[in-house]
Design an enzyme around this catalytic site. Structure first.
Site, short mmCIF file in Angstrom:
data_model
loop_
_atom_site.label_atom_id
_atom_site.label_comp_id
_atom_site.label_asym_id
_atom_site.label_seq_id
_atom_site.Cartn_x
_atom_site.Cartn_y
_atom_site.Cartn_z
N GLY A 12 58.46 -36.23 -53.07
CA GLY A 12 57.60 -36.66 -54.18
C GLY A 12 56.33 -35.82 -54.23
N GLY A 18 51.52 -37.23 -53.41
CA GLY A 18 52.26 -36.15 -52.76
C GLY A 18 51.65 -34.79 -53.05
CG ASP A 36 58.96 -34.48 -57.34
OD1 ASP A 36 57.89 -34.96 -56.88
OD2 ASP A 36 59.50 -34.92 -58.39
CG ASP A 64 67.65 -38.91 -56.72
OD1 ASP A 64 66.91 -39.54 -55.94
OD2 ASP A 64 68.31 -39.47 -57.62
CB SER A 138 52.03 -50.01 -50.99
OG SER A 138 51.18 -50.72 -51.87
CE1 TYR A 151 55.85 -49.30 -55.13
CE2 TYR A 151 54.39 -51.01 -54.32
CZ TYR A 151 54.66 -49.67 -54.56
OH TYR A 151 53.73 -48.71 -54.20
CB THR A 188 49.21 -41.46 -59.06
OG1 THR A 188 49.95 -42.69 -59.00
CG2 THR A 188 48.44 -41.26 -57.77
N1 LIG Z 1 49.62 -44.99 -56.99
C1 LIG Z 1 49.40 -46.09 -56.26
O1 LIG Z 1 48.61 -46.97 -56.64
C2 LIG Z 1 50.06 -46.27 -54.94
C3 LIG Z 1 51.18 -45.56 -54.56
N2 LIG Z 1 51.76 -45.80 -53.34
C4 LIG Z 1 52.94 -45.08 -52.92
O2 LIG Z 1 52.64 -43.70 -52.81
C5 LIG Z 1 53.79 -42.92 -53.07
C6 LIG Z 1 53.50 -41.89 -54.13
O3 LIG Z 1 53.10 -42.56 -55.29
P1 LIG Z 1 52.30 -41.88 -56.49
O4 LIG Z 1 51.85 -40.55 -56.12
O5 LIG Z 1 51.35 -42.88 -56.97
O6 LIG Z 1 53.48 -41.80 -57.55
P2 LIG Z 1 53.75 -40.77 -58.75
O7 LIG Z 1 54.71 -41.45 -59.65
O8 LIG Z 1 52.47 -40.29 -59.30
O9 LIG Z 1 54.46 -39.55 -58.01
C7 LIG Z 1 55.67 -39.73 -57.37
C8 LIG Z 1 56.43 -38.42 -57.27
O10 LIG Z 1 57.68 -38.73 -56.65
C9 LIG Z 1 58.72 -38.14 -57.39
N3 LIG Z 1 59.93 -38.95 -57.25
C10 LIG Z 1 60.19 -40.18 -57.74
N4 LIG Z 1 61.42 -40.57 -57.44
C11 LIG Z 1 61.97 -39.57 -56.72
C12 LIG Z 1 63.23 -39.38 -56.13
N5 LIG Z 1 64.20 -40.29 -56.24
N6 LIG Z 1 63.46 -38.22 -55.47
C13 LIG Z 1 62.50 -37.29 -55.37
N7 LIG Z 1 61.28 -37.41 -55.91
C14 LIG Z 1 61.02 -38.55 -56.58
C15 LIG Z 1 58.22 -38.12 -58.83
O11 LIG Z 1 58.91 -37.14 -59.60
C16 LIG Z 1 56.75 -37.81 -58.62
O12 LIG Z 1 56.52 -36.42 -58.59
C17 LIG Z 1 54.88 -43.92 -53.46
O13 LIG Z 1 55.68 -44.21 -52.34
C18 LIG Z 1 54.10 -45.15 -53.88
O14 LIG Z 1 54.83 -46.33 -53.72
C19 LIG Z 1 51.26 -46.71 -52.46
C20 LIG Z 1 50.14 -47.43 -52.79
C21 LIG Z 1 49.46 -47.26 -54.03
C1 LIG Z 2 53.07 -50.92 -61.57
C2 LIG Z 2 52.13 -50.62 -60.49
C3 LIG Z 2 52.47 -49.42 -59.80
C4 LIG Z 2 52.04 -48.97 -58.67
C5 LIG Z 2 50.99 -49.47 -57.75
C6 LIG Z 2 51.62 -50.02 -56.57
O1 LIG Z 2 51.98 -51.31 -56.86
C7 LIG Z 2 50.73 -49.98 -55.38
O2 LIG Z 2 51.51 -49.59 -54.29
C8 LIG Z 2 50.14 -51.32 -55.13
C9 LIG Z 2 49.01 -51.46 -54.49
C10 LIG Z 2 48.52 -52.75 -54.23
C11 LIG Z 2 47.33 -52.99 -53.64
C12 LIG Z 2 46.93 -54.31 -53.35
C13 LIG Z 2 45.79 -54.69 -52.77
C14 LIG Z 2 44.61 -53.94 -52.51
C15 LIG Z 2 43.65 -54.48 -51.73
C16 LIG Z 2 42.41 -53.85 -51.42
O3 LIG Z 2 42.10 -52.82 -51.93
C17 LIG Z 2 41.42 -54.38 -50.44
C18 LIG Z 2 41.66 -55.69 -49.90
C19 LIG Z 2 41.57 -56.02 -48.62
C20 LIG Z 2 41.40 -55.12 -47.50
C21 LIG Z 2 41.73 -55.81 -46.26
C22 LIG Z 2 42.08 -54.88 -45.16
O4 LIG Z 2 42.10 -53.68 -45.36
O5 LIG Z 2 42.40 -55.32 -44.06
#
Ligand SMILES: NC(=O)C1=CN([C@@H]2O[C@H](COP(=O)(O)OP(=O)(O)OC[C@H]3O[C@@H](n4cnc5c(N)ncnc54)[C@H](O)[C@@H]3O)[C@@H](O)[C@H]2O)C=CC1
Ligand SMILES: CC/C=C\C[C@H](O)[C@H](O)/C=C/C=C/C=C\C=C\C(=O)C/C=C\CCC(=O)O
Length: 261
Positions: A12, A18, A36, A64, A138, A151, A188
């Protein structure tokens, strides 16, 4: 710290978190393979990184991660091209509650597969030189939301698998460090899927609750996640740690109660 001579594979890697990690690894002089699904994005990203860091430091492989054979080939090509593998970031992830089985495949099964393949290429068990693996989970694994139940389950799974494998690495003397990284909301393209019925299915109706959480907890920049990732890669004392990154506490670690009978 220079990672000169080290080779990293980032799934990714063409976008979002990534991509920020790929950039940081190149800044530290590692060679990087971006794996990716998105060919157009991957090629565009590689062209930009070649312009910034010079050709020959970064490769894009269209793959993939849910396709086990293709992922195996991607690892093989990496070692074929650069001669070794030292760092694996299992980062590719999706949020799709409609096609929830795909979400399990990409977010959990592929992370497990990616970890096992990484060990085949890095573990002393296989006669290799050691290395480091980071599996992206996450904060959803700690603070769940009704908006994305599957998720959330996958991200719990990533932590459980990673911690168990970190213990296996110690007991089996793999010479490989294994960590999980748990970001809160990050700016992102993934975050934009919050309101998309195609992704969230029937749970889209909880989007307001989810958006309120984003307002409450704030949204991080991918560069901070890359900073956390670089700390896990370079600090050899952190084996097995579960890193959390939030707006309120920045980069920190989850603490677990010791097990008692
Ligand atoms: N954006 C957020 O708020 C958060 C993201 N994460 C995790 O971080 C990681 C990266 O997320 P982001 O950068 O936000 O997502 P993004 O959607 O911006 O980027 C993901 C990348 O992975 C690639 N991808 C998706 N499916 C794939 C597959 N089957 N094979 C190969 N490549 C694939 C996409 O083409 C894209 O380039 C994920 O595991 C996500 O769950 C965790 C916490 C928060
Ligand atoms: C459709 C949404 C797509 C992607 C986002 C993902 O759902 C992502 O992975 C989700 C993130 C969820 C975050 C949830 C909670 C965040 C909490 C805080 O920022 C801080 C709260 C407490 C901290 C306590 C500690 O660190 O111990």
């Amino acid at each position: 710290m220079s990672l000169n001579g080290k080779v990293a594979l980032v799934t990714g890697g063409a976008q979002g978190i990534g991509r920020a990690v790929v950039q940081s690894l190149l800044q530290s002089s590692a060679k990087v393979v971006m794996v990716d699904l998105n060919k157009a994005l991957g090629e565009e990203c590689k062209a930009q990184l070649d312009a910034e860091f010079g050709e020959g430091n970064c490769t894009f492989i269209e793959c993939d991660v849910a396709n086990g054979d293709a992922l195996r080939d991607a690892f093989q090509s990496t070692v074929g091209q650069f001669g070794r593998l030292d760092i694996v970031i299992n980062n590719a992830g999706i949020t799709n509650e409609k096609d929830w089985e795909k979400t399990i495949q990409v977010n959990l099964t592929s992370v497990i597969k990616g970890t096992y393949l990484a060990l085949e290429h890095m573990s002393k068990e296989y006669g290799k030189q050691g290395g480091t693996i980071i599996n992206v989970s996450s904060m959803a694994a700690f603070l769940h939301s009704p908006h994305q139940p599957v998720y959330t389950a996958t991200k719990h799974g990533v932590i459980g698998f990673t911690r168990a494998m970190a213990d296996a690495a110690i007991q089996g003397d793999y010479g490989v460090r294994i960590n999980a990284l748990c970001p809160a909301f990050v700016d992102t393209p993934l975050l934009q899927s919050v309101e998309d019925e195609d992704n969230m299915g029937k749970f889209v109706k909880f989007k307001d609750d989810f958006k309120r959480s984003m307002t409450k907890f704030g949204v991080l920049q991918p560069s901070l996640i890359a900073e956390g990732m670089m700390r896990l890669i370079t600090d050899t004392s952190l084996h097995g740690a579960v890193m959390k990154i939030t707006c309120s506490k920045g980069i920190h670690f989850h603490t677990y109660e010791p097990m008692s009978a």
